[in-house]
Design a protein around this motif. Structure first.
Motif, PDB file in Angstrom:
ATOM      1  N   SER A 190       0.641  -1.255  -0.003  1.00  0.00           N
ATOM      2  CA  SER A 190      -0.022   0.178  -0.045  1.00  0.00           C
ATOM      3  C   SER A 190       0.820   1.284   0.055  1.00  0.00           C
ATOM      4  CB  SER A 190      -0.987   0.044   0.994  1.00  0.00           C
ATOM      5  OG  SER A 190       0.011   0.048   2.403  1.00  0.00           O
ATOM      6  N   GLY A 191       2.269   1.146  -0.168  1.00  0.00           N
ATOM      7  CA  GLY A 191       3.097   2.083  -0.367  1.00  0.00           C
ATOM      8  C   GLY A 191       3.598   2.712   0.856  1.00  0.00           C
ATOM      9  N   GLN A 192       3.423   2.035   2.221  1.00  0.00           N
ATOM     10  CA  GLN A 192       3.890   2.421   3.529  1.00  0.00           C
ATOM     11  C   GLN A 192       4.930   1.625   3.834  1.00  0.00           C
ATOM     12  OE1 GLN A 192       0.520   3.589   6.082  1.00  0.00           O
ATOM     13  NE2 GLN A 192      -0.467   2.131   4.886  1.00  0.00           N
ATOM     14  N   LYS A 193       6.165   1.517   2.936  1.00  0.00           N
ATOM     15  CA  LYS A 193       7.280   0.901   3.107  1.00  0.00           C
ATOM     16  C   LYS A 193       8.069   1.102   4.540  1.00  0.00           C
ATOM     17  CE  LYS A 193       7.973   0.277  -1.774  1.00  0.00           C
ATOM     18  NZ  LYS A 193       9.032   0.389  -3.078  1.00  0.00           N
ATOM     19  N   ASP A 194       8.027   2.376   4.827  1.00  0.00           N
ATOM     20  CA  ASP A 194       8.853   2.638   6.213  1.00  0.00           C
ATOM     21  C   ASP A 194       8.064   2.079   7.164  1.00  0.00           C
ATOM     22  OD1 ASP A 194      10.694   4.249   4.909  1.00  0.00           O
ATOM     23  OD2 ASP A 194       9.749   5.999   4.993  1.00  0.00           O
ATOM     24  N   LYS A 195       6.719   2.015   7.359  1.00  0.00           N
ATOM     25  CA  LYS A 195       5.929   1.342   8.343  1.00  0.00           C
ATOM     26  C   LYS A 195       6.131  -0.258   8.386  1.00  0.00           C
ATOM     27  CE  LYS A 195       2.248   4.748   8.955  1.00  0.00           C
ATOM     28  NZ  LYS A 195       2.342   5.819   7.847  1.00  0.00           N
ATOM     29  N   ALA A 196       6.433  -0.654   7.122  1.00  0.00           N
ATOM     30  CA  ALA A 196       6.587  -2.253   7.192  1.00  0.00           C
ATOM     31  C   ALA A 196       7.860  -2.626   7.786  1.00  0.00           C
ATOM     32  CB  ALA A 196       6.526  -2.573   5.675  1.00  0.00           C
ATOM     33  N   LEU A 197       8.874  -1.668   7.488  1.00  0.00           N
ATOM     34  CA  LEU A 197      10.366  -1.845   7.955  1.00  0.00           C
ATOM     35  C   LEU A 197      10.054  -1.674   9.326  1.00  0.00           C
ATOM     36  CD1 LEU A 197      12.262  -0.478   5.123  1.00  0.00           C
ATOM     37  CD2 LEU A 197      11.794  -2.979   5.574  1.00  0.00           C
ATOM     38  N   LEU A 198       9.500  -0.763   9.859  1.00  0.00           N
ATOM     39  CA  LEU A 198       9.381  -0.480  11.232  1.00  0.00           C
ATOM     40  C   LEU A 198       9.010  -1.671  11.912  1.00  0.00           C
ATOM     41  CD1 LEU A 198       9.500   1.763  13.510  1.00  0.00           C
ATOM     42  CD2 LEU A 198       6.974   2.140  13.005  1.00  0.00           C
ATOM     43  N   ILE A 199       7.899  -2.364  11.568  1.00  0.00           N
ATOM     44  CA  ILE A 199       7.320  -3.502  12.135  1.00  0.00           C
ATOM     45  C   ILE A 199       8.334  -4.639  12.157  1.00  0.00           C
ATOM     46  CG2 ILE A 199       5.905  -5.290  11.969  1.00  0.00           C
ATOM     47  CD1 ILE A 199       3.962  -3.435  10.474  1.00  0.00           C
ATOM     48  N   PHE A 200       9.253  -4.870  11.213  1.00  0.00           N
ATOM     49  CA  PHE A 200      10.348  -5.772  11.105  1.00  0.00           C
ATOM     50  C   PHE A 200      11.428  -5.449  12.228  1.00  0.00           C
ATOM     51  CE2 PHE A 200      14.436  -6.606   9.284  1.00  0.00           C
ATOM     52  CZ  PHE A 200      14.262  -8.118   9.346  1.00  0.00           C
ATOM     53  N   ARG A 205      14.221  -6.373  17.491  1.00  0.00           N
ATOM     54  CA  ARG A 205      14.455  -5.836  18.813  1.00  0.00           C
ATOM     55  C   ARG A 205      13.942  -6.524  19.675  1.00  0.00           C
ATOM     56  NH1 ARG A 205      13.984  -0.735  16.030  1.00  0.00           N
ATOM     57  NH2 ARG A 205      12.099  -0.427  17.334  1.00  0.00           N
ATOM     58  N   ALA A 206      12.841  -7.012  19.441  1.00  0.00           N
ATOM     59  CA  ALA A 206      12.123  -7.719  20.658  1.00  0.00           C
ATOM     60  C   ALA A 206      12.375  -9.134  20.706  1.00  0.00           C
ATOM     61  CB  ALA A 206      10.571  -7.625  20.521  1.00  0.00           C
TER      62      ALA A 206
END
Length: 365
Positions: A190-200, A205-206
């Motif tokens: 949906s064009g939200q690549k930064d959010k996708a990578l943020l989840i990753f 980190r967790a």
């Protein structure tokens, strides 16, 4: 009135066939519910004032819930459907809460429609609520639902709610990694690549256990974004967490490097791919042969062509034509003529279009 009559005819059989329908229930309460819904439909068709219609639908809905001991699922669904038509998110949220408190659930299709409305209004809270309902259902959730969910976040730059929701999903879902992978993919799509990578990054980190599919999705996102250093770093980090790259991982890496002209690294990772016992496919060779040929390195493209045939991968007519054109461009006319003869003599056993479709590859034993 004809339209209202048709809706009554549709609603009444649904109510009577509902497993929770009580024959002893007074006909007055059933028909009063139908009358209220029909009246709301008529109001919508006659009046452009959607807010007043929404208020009327909500009030009627609350009245039904309050006055009937066992309100029909179909009747409740009709009210929700009506509110979706009106596009009133706040009223839909109230309805959903009331139904949750009453332990009343409706169809997957209606939840999916409610999600569409919530995402179009960029209502993150309602989208999360409805998406959780869908996850807890016994239905198989399609890609469209994930995309609709991700689109609710398009106007938001605050990712606290998103990461909080991801945490909830991990706690509630038995197949959480599969769900998380599809969420990451949907955000990228949906064009939200930064959010996708943020989840990753948050999951890494967790110390959450990720799988090969997660990494393949992330490699593709980074490669398409031109973030080659990050892509190579993540590819190398797979070994640290005992995840073995597959042919999709290598193809993603090689094709991303090819797009920026790093043909030397393409050959390096192609060699590693083969040494790891993973077979390159027709798509890999076709892309590299054409790229090297177009860059003027016809010797490298011919070497790849020879390797491909040694690995029993049938060349396609497109590969032959690419090689012939690039050899002619380089002035190697004799070699181009020889390949042309070879192509014509083996036309019946060339790779077909369906051979270009990616197929799973097994690691050699």
């Amino acid at each position: 009135m004809l339209a209202a009559g048709r809706r009554i005819q549709l609603i009444l059989p649904c109510i009577s066939l509902n497993p929770s329908f009580n024959p002893a229930l007074s006909l007055h309460s059933v028909y009063s519910s139908i009358f209220r819904i029909s009246r709301c439909y008529l109001a919508t068709e006659a009046s452009p004032d959607k807010d007043s219609v929404s208020d009327e639908v909500l009030n009627d809905f609350l009245s039904v819930i309050e006055n009937e001991s066992a309100p029909s699922v179909e009747v409740c669904s009709a009210y929700i459907d009506k509110m979706c038509n009106a596009g009133n998110v706040s009223a839909a949220r109230k309805m959903l809460k009331v139904l949750h408190d009453k332990n009343i659930h409706f169809s997957y299709k209606l939840y999916a429609r409610l999600l569409v409305m919530a995402s179009q209004k960029n209502d993150i809270d309602l989208s999360c609520q409805v998406f959780k309902k869908l996850l807890l259902s016994n239905e198989s959730i399609g890609t469209t639902v994930y995309l609709n969910f991700s689109q609710a976040f398009t106007e938001s730059s605050d990712c606290v709610e998103l990461l909080s929701f991801v945490k909830e999903v991990l706690e509630m879902s038995r197949s959480s990694i599969s769900v998380i992978n599809r969420i990451i993919y949907a955000f990228a799509k949906s064009g939200q690549k930064d959010k996708a990578l943020l989840i990753f990054d948050h999951l890494k980190r967790a110390n959450f256990t990720l799988d090969l599919i997660t990494y393949n999705i992330v490699l593709d996102i980074l490669g398409r974004s031109g973030r080659m250093d990050e892509m190579l770093t993540e590819f190398a980090s797979m070994e640290e967490v005992d995840i073995v790259p597959d042919f999709i991982s290598y193809n993603t890496l090689i094709n991303s490097l090819r797009r920026i002209g790093r043909f030397d690294m393409c050959l390096l990772y192609l060699r590693k791919m083969v040494e790891s016992g993973i077979e390159p496919d027709l798509l890999t060779y076709a892309a590299l042969i054409e790229s090297f040929g177009r860059s003027g390195n016809v010797e490298a493209s011919l070497e790849l062509f020879r390797q491909m045939k040694m690995m029993k991968i049938r060349p396609s007519i497109y590969i032959y034509r690419s090689l012939i054109a690039n050899l002619n461009r380089a002035g190697k006319f004799q070699l181009a003529a020889e390949l042309s003869d070879e192509m014509n003599s083996s036309s019946t056993c060339l790779a077909k279009p369906e051979d270009f479709k990616p197929k799973g590859r097994q690691r050699k034993s």
